[in-house]
Design a protein around this motif. Structure first.
Motif, PDB file in Angstrom:
ATOM      1  N   SER B   6      47.330  -7.660   2.088  1.00  0.00           N
ATOM      2  CA  SER B   6      46.218  -6.732   1.859  1.00  0.00           C
ATOM      3  C   SER B   6      45.251  -7.304   0.823  1.00  0.00           C
ATOM      4  N   LYS B   7      44.087  -6.666   0.726  1.00  0.00           N
ATOM      5  CA  LYS B   7      43.080  -7.131  -0.243  1.00  0.00           C
ATOM      6  C   LYS B   7      43.604  -6.996  -1.667  1.00  0.00           C
ATOM      7  N   LYS B   8      44.328  -5.908  -1.930  1.00  0.00           N
ATOM      8  CA  LYS B   8      44.872  -5.701  -3.277  1.00  0.00           C
ATOM      9  C   LYS B   8      45.862  -6.812  -3.611  1.00  0.00           C
ATOM     10  N   GLN B   9      46.707  -7.133  -2.626  1.00  0.00           N
ATOM     11  CA  GLN B   9      47.686  -8.202  -2.857  1.00  0.00           C
ATOM     12  C   GLN B   9      46.976  -9.529  -3.100  1.00  0.00           C
ATOM     13  N   GLU B 143      52.506  -7.963  -6.105  1.00  0.00           N
ATOM     14  CA  GLU B 143      51.852  -6.666  -6.286  1.00  0.00           C
ATOM     15  C   GLU B 143      52.675  -5.786  -7.222  1.00  0.00           C
ATOM     16  N   THR B 213      36.672  -9.944  -2.373  1.00  0.00           N
ATOM     17  CA  THR B 213      37.918  -9.809  -3.146  1.00  0.00           C
ATOM     18  C   THR B 213      38.308 -11.136  -3.769  1.00  0.00           C
ATOM     19  N   SER B 217      38.150 -11.916  -7.785  1.00  0.00           N
ATOM     20  CA  SER B 217      39.427 -12.158  -8.467  1.00  0.00           C
ATOM     21  C   SER B 217      39.471 -13.571  -9.041  1.00  0.00           C
TER      22      SER B 217
END
Lengths: 479, 360
Positions: B6-9, B143, B213, B217
Motif C-alpha cells: 500500500s501507499k502507507k507501507q 508498517e 508518495t 517520503s
C-alpha cells in the motif's frame, strides 16, 4: 421409520432404541378408554408441566378423537406433530415429552423441557466497576434471551445448528444482517458444518475446530462471558457463536488489539480509557521483557543498569550459586507452580498456600542465598503485569519463557531477534481473512479511533473498516 | 483480492527503512572525506536518486509494466536473466554492508565480551524466515514498526540534539567541489535507493499513482538523514570520522544518562529491531529474483541459496569489515552505478524510443 397404528408396537420400538433407566413411559387413558403413553426423560423433562398442561387435558378427550383434537387440547405454546420414530426419540432425548396414542399414527411432541441453569451472575473473569454485570450461563436459551434483550432488531439473526455425533449440542451463530460480512458468514457456516466430532463439551472445542492455524501460540478467535461485550462486537460487524453448555461465547474475526480493550473502557472517561490501554500495553511488555532484559543485562551488558542500582544488585546477588538465567528460570518455575496450585486447590487451603508461597518460600529462598531479592521482585512484577490482560496470559507466559531462554543465550540481541520473528509472524497472521495486527498493520486511520488512543464514542462514526462490513456507518451525530 | 504494497507501507519503507541504514557507518565515512561539509555530498546523493526516481515515474506514466518485464522486452529473455543474476549479486552486496554494520555495532556496544560470528548467526536464521514470509510480510512488519522507529529516533534526538556544538559545521562550503564529488562517489554504496523503488513497484497495482508518495517520503528521508548528520558532526566535530556506529554513540554524552543509566540503549534496541527488517529487504529481493531466474519449484531453495551466500561472504570477511568496505568503495561502486543507474537508464531510453516509434 413411520409410527405404527398400534400403541404397543410403537412403545416397544422406542423402548428398544432408548434402553435407559431415565426414560419414563407413563401410561394413561382418556375418559373414553383410549390408551396413550407419555414418553419423557425424567431428568430433563418438567413432570409437573407435562402432567398439568398435557396429560390432564388429554385425559378429558371424548370419543374417537383425531390428532388435531388432541393437539388443540394441549395448553402449551409449542406442540409439534410427529410421525417418525427417529424424530420421537430425538425429541425425548432433547427433554420434550412425546405423547403416543393407540390407533393414531402421529405423536405429539410437547415442549416441557426443564430449565437447568444457574442464575445469571457477573462472570468472575470479567468484573467491572461500571457497566452491565450480567454474564452468560451454560444454557443456550438463557444466553440467547440475554442477547435478544439487547438486540431487538429484526436484522439480528440467530441460526441454530447441531454438532456432535453423541452430544448433539446446539450451536448458535449470531450476527446482524446487513452489517456482517457475508463472505465471512458463509465461511463460518461451512467450517461449522464440516465439524465431525463425538461431542462438544465447551466452546474451546469449536475454537479448535474452526481455527485455521491450529498450532499457533496466538488465538484466532475472541471469547467473552458478557452479553454486553458480545453485543458490541456483533454491532461492529463480527459474528458471535454460542454453544449450549458453555458460558463462553466466541467472537470472530479477532484482532490483537481486542485483548487490550476492556468493556469498561466504553463506560468510563475516554482519557482514562486511553491511559488504561497504555497501562495494559506497558504491563504486557514488562511481563514479557523484564525478566529477559534483567538476565541479559546481568550476563552481557551491565552498563545498561544505572550505577547506583548496580551496587545494590551486586550486594544482593553476591554468593548466589546459580547463574542469572538459571536463577530467573527457577524462580519463574516456582511462580508458575504456585499459580497452578492456587487455581486448583480447595479454597480453604488457599490462604495457607499464599502464606507458604509468598512469605515462607520467598523469604527463606533469599535468606538461604538460593535466589536474590531483585529476581523475586522481577518475577513478582512480571507475574502481576501478566494478568492485566487476562485473556492473553497463556500466550504471554509462553513468550516470557522463550524470551528468557534467548536472553540467557544471546543477550539483548537475542531478545531483539525473537521480537523480529514474533512481528514477522504476526504481520502474516490473519484471523478469518482479517489482518491480526490491524489497525496498526495495515495502518488504518479510521480504525485507530478505537486503538490504544481511544477517541470519544460520538466520534466513532464508522465501523472498523478492516471487518469489511457492508454498512459502514454506526453513529450519526447531528452537529 | 491480490495483495499489494500500500501507499502507507511504501511511505514507511522509504522514509524509515531507507534512512535507518544510512545512520550507522556512513556518517563517520562522510566526515572522514568532507568533515564539516558532509551534509553536502549526502544532499547531492539524495537529489541524484530523487531525479532518477522522477525519471522512473515519468516512464511509468507511459507504460504500466514492471521492471522485470521491461528488462525482458529490452534485452530478450536470456540476457535479461543474466542481468537478473547480476542484480542478485548486487543485492547481496547491498545487504552485506548493513549486516556487518549491525553485527559490529552489536558486538562493540551491546556486549561486554566480544562474541564470535556464531552469536550473530541467529540473525541469518531470522533473515531466512523473513525472506520466506515474503515482501508483503516485510512491508506489513515495517508498517507495524513505524511507532517503534519513531520512538527510537525521538529518544536519540532528544538526548543528543542539545549536546552538539553547531559551530563545528562552519564554514559551510569550505571543501572544493571535487572533494564533494569524491565523497559522493565513496558513499554511493549506501544510496542507489531508486533500485529498490524499481523492484518494489512490481508489487503495487498502479505504480504511477505512487509517484507522490515515493517522492515525498524520499524527500523526508533526505531531510531526516541530513539533520541527523548535522547533529552528529556538531557533537563529535573533528573526531567524527572515528565515530562509527553513530546511531549508538550520539546520545551517550547526554547528562540525563549519567543520572538515569544508559536508557538510550532502549532506543538502540528499538532501532536495531527495525534494522533487522530493513537489512532483510535486499535479501528478499535477491531471493525473489533468483527464483525468477531459475523458477525453483521448492520455495525454500532460493532463500537458502541467498542466505548461504551471505553467510559465506560474512565468514570470509569476518575480521576485515573495514577492508571489505574499502574494497567495495573502490572496486564495487562502478558495479553499483551500473546496476542502479545505467541499466535502468538504458531500459527506459530504449522503451521510450519504442513508445515513440509506436506512436509514429
Amino acid at each position: 421409520m413411520k409410527l405404527k397404528n398400534t400403541l404397543k408396537n410403537n412403545v416397544s420400538v422406542i423402548k428398544n432404541i432408548l434402553q435407559s433407566d431415565d426414560i419414563v413411559f407413563f401410561e394413561f387413558e382418556t375418559v373414553d378408554k383410549v390408551s396413550a403413553v407419555a414418553v419423557f426423560s425424567e431428568s430433563l423433562c418438567d413432570k409437573e408441566l407435562l402432567g398439568k398442561q398435557v396429560v390432564e387435558p388429554l385425559i378429558n378427550l371424548k370419543g374417537n378423537f383425531t390428532i388435531t383434537d388432541a393437539y388443540k387440547k394441549i395448553t402449551l405454546p409449542k406442540v409439534e406433530k410427529i410421525d417418525e420414530i427417529e424424530k420421537c426419540v430425538k425429541k425425548i432425548t432433547e427433554g420434550e415429552g412425546v405423547i403416543l396414542f393407540d390407533g393414531i399414527t402421529t405423536a405429539l411432541s410437547t415442549a416441557c423441557k426443564k430449565i437447568l441453569a444457574r442464575s445469571i451472575a457477573e462472570p468472575p473473569t470479567s468484573t467491572v466497576l461500571k457497566g452491565p454485570r450480567e454474564g452468560f450461563v451454560e444454557n443456550l436459551n438463557s444466553n440467547v434471551s440475554l442477547m435478544r434483550q439487547r438486540l431487538k432488531s429484526k436484522d439480528f439473526t440467530f441460526e441454530k445448528i447441531t454438532i456432535g455425533k453423541y452430544s448433539e449440542t446446539s450451536v448458535g451463530i449470531m450476527y446482524i444482517k446487513g452489517v456482517v460480512d457475508n463472505d465471512l458468514l458463509k465461511n463460518i457456516r461451512e467450517k461449522l458444518s464440516k465439524i465431525k466430532v463425538d461431542g462438544i463439551i465447551d466452546s474451546s472445542y469449536i475454537i479448535n475446530a474452526i481455527s485455521t492455524r491450529k498450532t499457533s501460540l496466538f488465538k484466532e478467535v475472541g471469547t467473552t462471558e458478557k452479553p454486553d461485550v458480545l453485543t458490541a462486537k456483533i454491532l461492529e460487524g463480527r459474528i458471535g457463536i454460542l454453544i449450549d453448555g458453555s458460558p463462553i461465547a466466541i467472537t470472530l474475526p479477532f484482532l490483537l488489539i481486542e485483548d487490550f480493550q476492556s468493556s469498561e473502557d466504553y463506560f468510563v472517561n475516554t482519557y482514562r480509557a486511553t491511559i488504561s490501554r497504555f497501562l495494559r500495553l506497558s504491563a504486557v511488555l514488562i511481563a514479557i521483557y523484564l525478566p529477559a532484559f534483567f538476565v541479559a543485562a546481568q550476563l552481557f551488558h551491565l552498563q545498561i543498569i544505572p550505577l547506583a542500582f548496580i551496587m545494590t544488585l551486586v550486594g544482593s546477588i553476591k554468593g548466589i550459586p546459580l547463574s542469572p538465567s538459571v536463577e530467573m528460570f527457577v524462580t519463574l518455575f516456582i511462580f508458575e507452580v504456585l499459580n497452578e496450585a492456587s487455581v486448583r486447590m480447595p479454597r480453604y487451603v488457599g490462604i495457607a498456600m499464599s502464606v507458604v508461597g509468598a512469605l515462607v518460600l520467598g523469604e527463606t529462598a533469599v535468606n538461604a542465598g538460593i535466589v536474590s531479592t531483585p529476581t523475586i521482585m522481577i518475577v513478582a512484577i512480571s507475574g502481576i503485569c501478566l494478568y492485566t490482560v487476562p485473556d492473553m496470559s497463556e500466550t504471554l507466559s509462553v513468550l516470557r519463557l522463550l524470551f528468557l531462554i534467548v536472553a540467557g543465550s544471546f543477550g539483548g540481541y537475542g531478545v531483539i531477534l525473537l521480537t523480529a520473528v514474533v512481528i514477522a509472524y504476526l504481520s502474516n497472521f490473519k484471523s478469518f481473512g482479517v489482518p491480526y495486527l490491524a489497525p496498526y498493520s495495515p495502518l488504518n486511520f479510521n480504525d485507530l479511533q478505537d486503538g490504544f488512543f481511544k477517541t470519544f464514542y460520538a466520534e466513532m462514526e464508522k465501523r472498523p473498516e478492516v471487518l469489511n462490513s457492508k454498512n459502514k456507518t454506526r453513529i450519526k451525530v447531528k452537529k | 483480492m491480490k495483495e499489494v504494497i500500500s501507499k502507507k507501507q511504501f511511505f514507511i519503507i522509504v522514509f524509515i527503512g531507507f534512512s535507518i541504514t544510512k545512520l550507522y557507518v556512513m556518517p563517520a565515512v562522510l566526515a572522514g572525506f568532507s568533515k564539516e561539509n558532509s551534509w553536502l555530498p549526502t544532499l547531492l546523493n539524495f537529489l541524484w536518486d530523487l531525479i532518477f526516481m522522477l525519471m522512473i515515474f515519468s516512464f511509468i506514466n507511459d507504460k504500466e509494466q514492471d521492471y522485470l518485464s521491461l528488462l525482458n522486452s529490452t534485452f530478450g529473455v536470456p540476457t535479461a536473466k543474466i542481468i537478473m543474476l547480476f542484480y542478485v549479486i548486487f543485492f547481496l552486496f547491498k545487504a552485506y554492508v548493513p549486516i556487518f554494520e549491525q553485527k559490529n555495532s552489536i558486538e562493540l556496544t551491546f556486549y561486554e565480551t566480544q562474541p564470535s560470528l556464531l552469536t550473530f548467526m541467529p540473525f541469518f536464521l531470522i533473515a531466512f524466515y523473513i525472506i520466506l514470509k515474503g515482501i508483503y510480510s516485510y512491508a506489513r512488519s515495517m508498517e507495524f514498526l513505524l511507532s517503534v522507529a519513531v520512538i527510537g529516533f525521538i529518544i536519540i534526538f532528544i538526548l543528543s540534539v542539545s549536546e552538539g556544538n553547531y559551530e563545528y559545521l562552519l564554514p559551510a562550503f569550505s571543501k572544493p567541489f571535487s572533494t564533494t564529488l569524491y565523497t559522493e562517489y565513496n558513499t554511493l554504496l549506501w544510496f542507489g535507493d531508486s533500485t529498490y523503488i524499481l523492484f518494489l513497484l512490481s508489487y503495487v497495482k498502479n505504480p504511477s499513482e505512487y509517484k507522490k508518495t515515493v517522492c515525498i517520503s524520499y524527500i523526508l528521508c533526505g531531510i531526516f538523514t541530513i539533520t541527523f548528520l548535522v547533529v552528529f558532526y556538531a557533537i563529535f566535530g573533528s573526531i567524527a570520522e572515528r565515530q562509527y556506529y553513530a546511531l549508538l554513540k550520539m546520545s551517550k554524552y547526554s547528562l540525563t544518562l549519567s543520572n538515569a543509566g544508559r536508557f538510550d540503549y532502549l532506543a538502540t534496541f528499538l532501532l536495531a529491531l527495525v534494522s533487522i527488517f530493513q537489512t532483510a529487504l535486499p535479501l528478499i529481493l535477491g531471493s525473489q529474483l533468483l527464483n525468477g531466474v531459475f523458477d525453483f519449484k521448492n520455495k525454500f531453495v532460493s532463500p537458502t541459496i541467498v542466505i548461504l551466500l551471505e553467510i559465506t561472504f560474512s565468514i570470509i570477511t569476518e575480521n576485515d569489515f573495514f577492508r571489505s568496505l574499502n574494497f567495495i568503495q573502490t572496486y564495487i561502486t562502478p558495479f553499483f552505478i551500473l546496476m542502479s543507474y545505467l541499466i535502468p537508464f538504458i531500459v527506459f531510453i530504449s522503451q521510450k524510443r519504442s513508445v515513440n516509434y509506436e506512436s509514429i
